[in-house]
Enzyme design. Structure first.
Site, short mmCIF file in Angstrom:
data_model
loop_
_atom_site.label_atom_id
_atom_site.label_comp_id
_atom_site.label_asym_id
_atom_site.label_seq_id
_atom_site.Cartn_x
_atom_site.Cartn_y
_atom_site.Cartn_z
N GLY A 140 35.98 17.65 68.58
CA GLY A 140 35.56 18.62 67.58
C GLY A 140 34.07 18.57 67.32
O GLY A 140 33.26 18.43 68.24
N CYS A 141 33.68 18.67 66.04
CA CYS A 141 32.27 18.75 65.68
C CYS A 141 31.49 17.49 66.03
O CYS A 141 30.26 17.54 66.15
CB CYS A 141 32.14 19.02 64.18
N ALA A 142 32.16 16.36 66.20
CA ALA A 142 31.47 15.12 66.56
C ALA A 142 31.13 15.07 68.05
O ALA A 142 30.41 14.17 68.49
CB ALA A 142 32.33 13.91 66.20
N GLY A 143 31.62 16.04 68.83
CA GLY A 143 31.51 15.97 70.27
C GLY A 143 30.11 16.04 70.82
O GLY A 143 29.83 15.51 71.90
#
Length: 348
Positions: A140-143
């Protein structure tokens, strides 16, 4: 992690652009059967700090119902195109040819690609047939931060090799008009699409030096952020607790990361944060006692592109590099898990 070098960074966006007020008008029409739900949440369009977004399909596509097959078909076509554009640009900026890429790390969580994206576009890109492939799903956004950190570890472990990192997300195709979940309305106000790519190698640094990465996974937080897999497609999970959670936990998390990286928080000249939303940026500023304007680039990227998930923090880094990277920068991003990813950079 051994130090390694960031040779290049490139970004790409799809051709369709929607202004925020147009998105609000479309959403009001699309959620017409759920007027009370939309009216209760309509203010998020005005308060999101977003002016426009790039999306992978024409505006009318989002006004009708789509199932898994149609959504994923759009994902594959758009993701392959964005991959090629961003990756080609990054390789060229690094002064390399595609056959000089020894490994590819691909981060994407908004669709299913089997074979994975780098395999699908490999012949078109001109990758060697022995290129190593590391597809990563579910970040997700941490990728953006986690994927670049993983790429750096792989490059550092094999001196002399060149690794390509690509992250592609098509968040907009997850927009759901059939849902009564307030998160579905919020998604129509936040999500944009985009891609970013970078080339990493060991040895002398070029545009920046990558010093190390760190990550923290918080227990009992699986329902804070993520996807639910449903028959019509992915359904976004956004908990209202995200900003307060960040405000409560970010300072201690950054301190832990800094300790693992061998520095103090005071040694950081600037953060490079994933701008998941205005309230998320506000929470970061509050948690770390930042002065007004310190995250101005994050707000600019959010304004111009919306939340593109993993690639968004790479857009922030791209603008930082263009204006002159501060001596020491800590990249951070929150994502499903619930997790916080960090990566320490030093200027060339």
């Amino acid at each position: 992690m051994q130090q390694c070098s960031l040779l290049s960074l490139a970004t790409a966006v799809p051709p369709h652009v929607i202004e925020q007020q147009d998105a609000k008008a479309c959403a009001r029409e699309a959620f017409g059967g759920k007027k009370a739900l939309f009216d209760r949440l309509a203010g998020v369009f005005d308060n999101a700090g977003i002016a426009r977004r790039h999306i992978v399909a024409p505006q009318e596509w989002y006004m009708s119902a789509h199932g898994w097959h149609d959504r994923n078909a759009v994902y594959l076509e758009a993701a392959e195109s964005l991959f090629v554009e961003a990756a080609s640009d990054a390789i060229e900026k690094a002064g390399l040819a595609p056959e000089q890429i020894d490994g590819v790390v691909t981060v994407s969580t908004t669709g299913i690609a089997t074979p994975s994206l780098e395999a699908r576009v490999g012949p078109l890109m001109g990758f060697r047939d022995d290129v190593r492939r590391v597809p990563m799903f579910g970040l997700g956004c941490a990728g953006g931060v986690n994927g670049l950190a993983t790429t750096s570890r792989l490059a550092a472990s094999e001196p002399g090799t060149n690794w390509l990192f690509v992250t592609v997300e098509t968040c907009s195709i997850s927009i759901r008009l059939d849902s009564d979940d307030p998160a579905a309305v919020v998604a129509t106000a936040l999500f944009g699409d985009g891609a970013a790519a970078a080339v990493v190698t060991s040895g002398e640094h070029s545009i920046a030096r990558i010093m190390g990465g760190a990550e923290k996974l918080f227990p009992d937080t699986l329902r804070i952020m993520g996807w639910d897999v449903e028959d019509p497609g992915l359904a976004v999970v956004f908990d209202r607790a995200i900003p307060p959670f960040i405000e409560k936990n970010l300072a201690s998390t950054v301190d832990e990361m800094c300790a693992k990286l061998g520095i103090d928080r005071s040694d950081i000249d600037r953060l490079c944060c994933h701008p998941g939303g205005v309230k998320v940026i506000d929470a970061i500023e509050t948690a770390l006692h930042l002065n007004q304007g310190e995250l101005n680039i994050e707000r600019e990227v959010l304004r111009d592109f919306g939340n593109m998930s993993a690639p968004t923090v790479m857009f922030v880094l791209d603008r930082l590099l263009k204006q002159g990277l501060p001596d020491r920068v800590l990249m951070t991003a929150f994502g499903p898990g619930f997790t916080c990813a960090g990566l320490l950079l030093e200027a060339a």
